[in-house]
Design an enzyme around this catalytic site. Structure first.
Site, PDB file in Angstrom:
ATOM      1  N   ASP A  97       0.797  -1.228   0.000  1.00  0.00           N
ATOM      2  CA  ASP A  97       0.000   0.000   0.000  1.00  0.00           C
ATOM      3  C   ASP A  97       0.830   1.279   0.000  1.00  0.00           C
ATOM      4  O   ASP A  97       0.378   2.325   0.475  1.00  0.00           O
ATOM      5  CB  ASP A  97      -0.920  -0.004   1.234  1.00  0.00           C
ATOM      6  CG  ASP A  97      -0.153  -0.260   2.518  1.00  0.00           C
ATOM      7  OD1 ASP A  97       1.072  -0.048   2.539  1.00  0.00           O
ATOM      8  OD2 ASP A  97      -0.782  -0.666   3.517  1.00  0.00           O
ATOM      9  N   GLU A 119      -0.131  -9.125  -1.128  1.00  0.00           N
ATOM     10  CA  GLU A 119      -0.686  -8.584   0.120  1.00  0.00           C
ATOM     11  C   GLU A 119      -1.915  -7.708  -0.169  1.00  0.00           C
ATOM     12  O   GLU A 119      -2.012  -6.543   0.220  1.00  0.00           O
ATOM     13  CB  GLU A 119       0.353  -7.796   0.939  1.00  0.00           C
ATOM     14  CG  GLU A 119      -0.038  -7.624   2.396  1.00  0.00           C
ATOM     15  CD  GLU A 119       0.962  -6.810   3.199  1.00  0.00           C
ATOM     16  OE1 GLU A 119       0.961  -5.578   3.095  1.00  0.00           O
ATOM     17  OE2 GLU A 119       1.760  -7.428   3.940  1.00  0.00           O
ATOM     18  N   GLU A 133      -2.170   5.111   3.073  1.00  0.00           N
ATOM     19  CA  GLU A 133      -2.066   3.720   2.608  1.00  0.00           C
ATOM     20  C   GLU A 133      -3.418   3.072   2.314  1.00  0.00           C
ATOM     21  O   GLU A 133      -3.531   2.239   1.413  1.00  0.00           O
ATOM     22  CB  GLU A 133      -1.289   2.875   3.630  1.00  0.00           C
ATOM     23  CG  GLU A 133       0.193   3.192   3.715  1.00  0.00           C
ATOM     24  CD  GLU A 133       0.523   4.384   4.624  1.00  0.00           C
ATOM     25  OE1 GLU A 133      -0.419   5.002   5.181  1.00  0.00           O
ATOM     26  OE2 GLU A 133       1.719   4.692   4.779  1.00  0.00           O
ATOM     27  N   HIS A 214       6.512   4.929  12.723  1.00  0.00           N
ATOM     28  CA  HIS A 214       6.739   5.839  11.593  1.00  0.00           C
ATOM     29  C   HIS A 214       5.477   6.358  10.931  1.00  0.00           C
ATOM     30  O   HIS A 214       5.558   7.125   9.973  1.00  0.00           O
ATOM     31  CB  HIS A 214       7.574   5.142  10.527  1.00  0.00           C
ATOM     32  CG  HIS A 214       6.837   4.024   9.844  1.00  0.00           C
ATOM     33  ND1 HIS A 214       5.965   4.242   8.798  1.00  0.00           N
ATOM     34  CD2 HIS A 214       6.811   2.694  10.067  1.00  0.00           C
ATOM     35  CE1 HIS A 214       5.449   3.091   8.411  1.00  0.00           C
ATOM     36  NE2 HIS A 214       5.949   2.128   9.168  1.00  0.00           N
ATOM     37  N   ARG A 216       2.472   8.173   9.241  1.00  0.00           N
ATOM     38  CA  ARG A 216       2.217   9.601   8.990  1.00  0.00           C
ATOM     39  C   ARG A 216       1.097  10.156   9.859  1.00  0.00           C
ATOM     40  O   ARG A 216       1.147  11.306  10.292  1.00  0.00           O
ATOM     41  CB  ARG A 216       1.839   9.803   7.514  1.00  0.00           C
ATOM     42  CG  ARG A 216       3.029  10.015   6.600  1.00  0.00           C
ATOM     43  CD  ARG A 216       2.569  10.236   5.161  1.00  0.00           C
ATOM     44  NE  ARG A 216       3.594  10.886   4.360  1.00  0.00           N
ATOM     45  CZ  ARG A 216       4.679  10.292   3.886  1.00  0.00           C
ATOM     46  NH1 ARG A 216       4.910   9.025   4.149  1.00  0.00           N
ATOM     47  NH2 ARG A 216       5.550  10.963   3.168  1.00  0.00           N
ATOM     48  N   HIS A 246      13.379   5.253  12.457  1.00  0.00           N
ATOM     49  CA  HIS A 246      13.089   5.415  11.025  1.00  0.00           C
ATOM     50  C   HIS A 246      13.734   6.704  10.524  1.00  0.00           C
ATOM     51  O   HIS A 246      13.812   7.696  11.254  1.00  0.00           O
ATOM     52  CB  HIS A 246      11.572   5.459  10.862  1.00  0.00           C
ATOM     53  CG  HIS A 246      11.078   5.313   9.455  1.00  0.00           C
ATOM     54  ND1 HIS A 246      11.240   6.299   8.509  1.00  0.00           N
ATOM     55  CD2 HIS A 246      10.419   4.300   8.837  1.00  0.00           C
ATOM     56  CE1 HIS A 246      10.686   5.899   7.367  1.00  0.00           C
ATOM     57  NE2 HIS A 246      10.187   4.682   7.538  1.00  0.00           N
TER      58      HIS A 246
END
Ligand code: UD1
Ligand code: UDP
Length: 405
Positions: A97, A119, A133, A214, A216, A246
């Site tokens: 994604d 996936e 995503e 990590h 967003r 990250h």
């Protein structure tokens, strides 16, 4: 004539999860495997390529510092179009994604090249979580004619959307990658010794809390709360925290500001995959917002607390292998303390079945791409427990058999 299959990926987790599949495609006589990395990630991608020894035919080298979604997406679409024109693949495979996956699927669709989605079918039902995503994976599934769903639940999500493509339940290729890595660790004493030397800072006598984060949607107050929780936990001398941070500057800034120099907190650079697996094996508990870690850690028998409000991996929650704790400071602190002080709660958590695969997802995917049968892999219980973990998949895990040709 071998079928020309181009795998396109660009970030660390896509590379880890595509690596076992690429290896299988490369060694299959009926396939001409082409790898195109977008390098949406830089060094975090290179670490994975080096460990799994994958050399791409195309590297778009697209990462820029603190890239924006639209800047990255527009660069991807243009650069990928050129590669598709030159390589002329019969099929494009994308994973998951990310912006890379979404733009590669779209670029192939625009050229009428069939798309396979590895996936497929993960959903929260909320376009804001994870952002962006949830949108990316929906777009990829809309344009895919083959969707490789890791679980029966992800297949059911796809069925609800009345999509045109065919869905095959395969398990998640991350378990293939994990099996390969634990096998390499078991077999290679020099590798283990070098990791022990690199990780000398780990105190074998103290519970180890391994952290990654990590997302967003957690930038800003979410990360501040997470760091406040870690700082509070680190004040007691009864725990050590190891946090490979990250490289996204929106993560590094707040984490370094809040936790840099704290006693009992080791902020380290992102680890190569084998280093991270080594640490997972030694962790008492994992605190994360990562997708892949939610799938891997249960296969290693490690309890996972997920610092998010929703997850697209409800099987793990239902199976009791992961627990959602949100991003509020108190709930994170309380969940960690409870698990560390209550051996029964800890044991219950760590002994559950891992619903994500048996290590044969890539074999199922390649068999379906080449129209072959994979009877050997139709019953995933047969060779299930290669990591010898109490969390091997159940014998009747519902993976699909592919029609014989
Ligand atoms: C991306 C994916 C996310 C995935 C995550 C895995 C999108 C929109 N996001 O998020 O779905 O879960 O990767 O980690 O596709 N950077 C480096 N070096 C690296 C990697 C990143 O310096 O090797 C820095 C750069 O400044 C870069 C920034 O991190 O601009 C953000 O990278 P990006 O791929 O846009 O977003 P991630 O947060 O990594
Ligand atoms: N990982 C790694 N090194 C690290 C941290 C994580 O190799 O320092 C691996 C981890 O085992 C998992 C993947 O990276 O397979 C998760 O990547 P990330 O959290 O960046 O993305 P997500 O899975 O959330 O998309």
């Amino acid at each position: 004539m071998p079928v020309r299959i181009m795998s396109v990926f660009g970030t660390r987790p896509e590379a880890i999860k595509m690596a076992p599949l690429v290896k299988r495609l490369e060694s299959d006589g009926e396939v001409e495997s082409i790898v195109c990395v977008t390098s949406q990630h830089g060094s975090m991608l290179e670490q994975v390529m080096a460990f799994f020894r994958i050399t791409p035919q195309y590297d778009l080298a697209l990462m820029t510092a603190n890239q924006t979604l639209n800047g990255l997406a527009s660069r991807l679409l243009g650069a990928l179009d050129d590669v598709l024109e030159r390589a002329k693949p019969d099929r494009v495979l994308v994973h998951g994604d990310t912006t890379t996956a979404c733009m590669a699927a779209l670029a192939a669709f625009h050229r009428r090249i069939p798309v396979g989605h590895v996936e497929a079918g993960l959903r929260t039902g909320n376009l804001q979580q994870p952002w962006p995503e949830e949108m990316n994976r929906r777009v990829v599934d809309v344009v895919s004619d083959l969707m490789f769903a890791p679980t029966a639940g992800s297949k059911a999500n796809l069925a609800r959307e009345s999509l045109a493509g065919r869905v095959i339940v395969t398990g998640n290729t991350v378990i293939d990658a994990l099996h390969e890595t634990t096998a390499r660790l078991d077999a290679d004493a020099a590798l283990r010794a070098s990791l022990e030397a690199r990780m000398r800072f780990v105190d074998g006598k103290k519970p180890l809390l391994l952290v990654t984060g990590h997302r967003r949607e957690s930038f800003g107050s979410g990360f501040q709360n997470i760091c406040a929780a870690l700082a509070e936990l680190a004040l007691g001398d009864d725990i050590q925290i190891v946090y490979p941070v990250h490289l996204n500057p929106n993560v590094r800034g707040p984490v370094q500001a809040a936790l840099g120099g704290m006693r009992n907190v080791h902020l380290i650079e992102p680890l190569d995959y084998v280093g991270f697996v080594w640490l997972m094996q030694r962790a008492s508990l994992i605190l994360t917002d990562s997708g892949g870690v939610q799938e891997e850690a249960p296969a290693l028998g490690k309890p996972v607390l997920v610092m998010r409000d929703v997850t697209e991996r409800p099987e793990a929650v239902a199976a009791g292998t992961v627990r959602l704790v949100g991003t509020a400071r108190e709930s994170i602190v309380e969940a960690v303390r409870e698990l560390l002080r209550d051996p029964q709660a800890y044991g219950d958590f760590a002994r559950r079945l891992n619903p994500y695969g048996d290590g044969h997802a890539s074999a199922r995917i390649v068999a379906s791409l080449t129209g072959r049968s994979f009877d050997e892999f139709a019953h995933p219980g047969v060779e299930a427990n290669r990591t010898a973990s109490p969390n091997a998949p159940s014998r009747d895990a519902p993976f699909d058999a592919i029609a014989r040709v």
